[in-house]
Scaffold this active site. Structure first.
Site, PDB file in Angstrom:
ATOM      1  N   ASP A 147       1.961  -9.396  -8.847  1.00 37.17           N
ATOM      2  CA  ASP A 147       1.321  -9.703  -7.575  1.00 37.17           C
ATOM      3  C   ASP A 147       2.116  -8.960  -6.519  1.00 37.17           C
ATOM      4  OD1 ASP A 147      -0.970 -11.409  -6.560  1.00 37.17           O
ATOM      5  OD2 ASP A 147       0.603 -11.822  -5.086  1.00 37.17           O
ATOM      6  N   SER A 148       1.407  -8.252  -5.678  1.00 37.67           N
ATOM      7  CA  SER A 148       2.115  -7.330  -4.805  1.00 37.67           C
ATOM      8  C   SER A 148       1.375  -7.166  -3.492  1.00 37.67           C
ATOM      9  CB  SER A 148       2.241  -5.969  -5.506  1.00 37.67           C
ATOM     10  OG  SER A 148       1.010  -5.595  -6.095  1.00 37.67           O
ATOM     11  N   HIS A 172       8.156  -0.371  -5.475  1.00 42.06           N
ATOM     12  CA  HIS A 172       8.396  -1.821  -5.569  1.00 42.06           C
ATOM     13  C   HIS A 172       8.131  -2.312  -6.995  1.00 42.06           C
ATOM     14  CE1 HIS A 172       4.256  -0.910  -4.722  1.00 42.06           C
ATOM     15  NE2 HIS A 172       3.844  -2.155  -4.811  1.00 42.06           N
TER      16      HIS A 172
HETATM   17  P1  ITT Z   1      -4.947  -8.207  -9.857  1.00 39.59           P
HETATM   18  O1  ITT Z   1      -4.743  -9.489  -9.057  1.00 39.59           O
HETATM   19  O2  ITT Z   1      -6.045  -8.305 -10.852  1.00 39.59           O
HETATM   20  O3  ITT Z   1      -3.668  -7.698 -10.437  1.00 39.59           O
HETATM   21  P2  ITT Z   1      -5.321  -7.014  -7.226  1.00 39.59           P
HETATM   22  O4  ITT Z   1      -5.570  -5.605  -6.786  1.00 39.59           O
HETATM   23  O5  ITT Z   1      -6.198  -8.084  -6.622  1.00 39.59           O
HETATM   24  O6  ITT Z   1      -5.428  -7.055  -8.831  1.00 39.59           O
HETATM   25  P3  ITT Z   1      -3.049  -8.231  -5.897  1.00 39.59           P
HETATM   26  O7  ITT Z   1      -3.726  -9.524  -5.674  1.00 39.59           O
HETATM   27  O8  ITT Z   1      -1.608  -8.230  -6.331  1.00 39.59           O
HETATM   28  O9  ITT Z   1      -3.800  -7.346  -7.000  1.00 39.59           O
HETATM   29  O10 ITT Z   1      -3.213  -7.379  -4.581  1.00 39.59           O
HETATM   30  C1  ITT Z   1      -2.342  -6.349  -4.322  1.00 39.59           C
HETATM   31  C2  ITT Z   1      -2.938  -5.393  -3.313  1.00 39.59           C
HETATM   32  O11 ITT Z   1      -1.833  -4.802  -2.610  1.00 39.59           O
HETATM   33  C3  ITT Z   1      -3.672  -4.253  -4.016  1.00 39.59           C
HETATM   34  O12 ITT Z   1      -5.044  -4.484  -4.132  1.00 39.59           O
HETATM   35  C4  ITT Z   1      -3.356  -3.084  -3.087  1.00 39.59           C
HETATM   36  O13 ITT Z   1      -4.258  -3.069  -2.023  1.00 39.59           O
HETATM   37  C5  ITT Z   1      -1.971  -3.423  -2.558  1.00 39.59           C
HETATM   38  N1  ITT Z   1      -0.944  -2.782  -3.403  1.00 39.59           N
HETATM   39  C6  ITT Z   1      -0.089  -3.367  -4.291  1.00 39.59           C
HETATM   40  N2  ITT Z   1       0.668  -2.444  -4.900  1.00 39.59           N
HETATM   41  C7  ITT Z   1       0.290  -1.254  -4.397  1.00 39.59           C
HETATM   42  C8  ITT Z   1       0.687   0.072  -4.628  1.00 39.59           C
HETATM   43  O14 ITT Z   1       1.596   0.388  -5.540  1.00 39.59           O
HETATM   44  N3  ITT Z   1       0.084   1.021  -3.919  1.00 39.59           N
HETATM   45  C9  ITT Z   1      -0.855   0.751  -3.006  1.00 39.59           C
HETATM   46  N4  ITT Z   1      -1.312  -0.464  -2.742  1.00 39.59           N
HETATM   47  C10 ITT Z   1      -0.740  -1.473  -3.424  1.00 39.59           C
END
Ligand code: ITT
Length: 210
Positions: free
Chosen positions: A69-70, A190
């Site tokens: 989660d990021s 990250h």
């Molecule tokens: P999952 O929950 O299925 O893993 P998600 O895309 O919804 O997919 P998150 O809830 O963790 O995942 O949302 C993280 C968002 O933050 C992601 O959709 C991106 O917009 C942003 N993000 C995270 N890591 C990133 C990266 O390495 N580069 C660019 N954007 C990133």
């Protein structure tokens, strides 16, 4: 042994697969394994949401699962978009819509106040074992226009400006995540930093079950 990835984000699948390379594990996304899981991201922190996703898939599959989660925390926006990064411009927002919203909110923010950081929490859920979480961050600034064509999400707007020596060694500072090669991003991001700690946890689990 199989290790499942609890993510529906193909950008993450690609990176997590590379970051887990070399371990004696067959790494598959939930979709590739044909396992359905439901996980509501109701937590207030990245760690809580990573735990929810990893445990949901681990329960559904009866196999070890990893989740990430990021998100992006921007100082001038009081830490937003934060845990709501994926849903910043609305529940079903696209990466492009989220980027447009971020650029608009940052339009009047002067140079020197455009700092932010990407945060990743990764969770390892292993059947019958307590779930473990590791975190990683990467520092940067929010650009005034998208640059680069790699990656996903906010990559074209995030200019790496990280104090760690590895960022300099990788030639990453001054580049957006989207301008980096896969190898550069997987050295300094990250997610890369969080996954280094998670690899150690995985190695411990593998020693235990062998
Ligand atoms: P999952 O929950 O299925 O893993 P998600 O895309 O919804 O997919 P998150 O809830 O963790 O995942 O949302 C993280 C968002 O933050 C992601 O959709 C991106 O917009 C942003 N993000 C995270 N890591 C990133 C990266 O390495 N580069 C660019 N954007 C990133």
């Amino acid at each position: 042994m199989k290790l499942l990835l609890a993510t529906r984000n193909q950008g993450k699948v690609r990176e997590l697969r590379a970051l887990l390379a070399g371990l004696p594990l067959e790494v598959m996304s939930a979709a590739e394994a044909g396992v359905e899981y439901t996980a509501e991201e109701t937590g207030d922190t990245f760690a809580e949401n990573a735990t929810i996703k990893a445990e949901a898939l681990c329960r559904a599959a009866g196999l070890p699962a990893v989740a990430d989660d990021s998100g992006l925390e921007v100082g001038a926006l009081a830490g937003r978009p934060g845990v709501r990064s994926a849903r910043f411009a609305g529940e079903a927002a696209t990466d492009a819509e989220n980027n447009v919203k971020l650029l608009a909110l940052m339009d009047t923010v002067p140079d020197g106040q455009r700092g932010g950081r990407f945060v990743s929490a990764v969770a390892l859920a292993w059947p019958g074992r307590p779930t473990r979480v590791a975190e990683g961050v990467c520092q940067g600034i929010i650009g005034r226009a998208p640059r680069g064509s790699g990656g996903f999400g906010y990559d074209p707007l995030f200019v790496c400006q990280d104090p760690e020596p590895e960022a300099r060694a990788a030639g990453a500072n001054g580049l957006t995540y989207a301008e980096m090669s896969d190898d550069q991003k997987n050295r300094v991001s990250h997610r890369a930093r969080a996954m280094r700690a998670l690899r150690d946890m995985l190695e411990t689990e593998l020693t235990r079950v062998r």
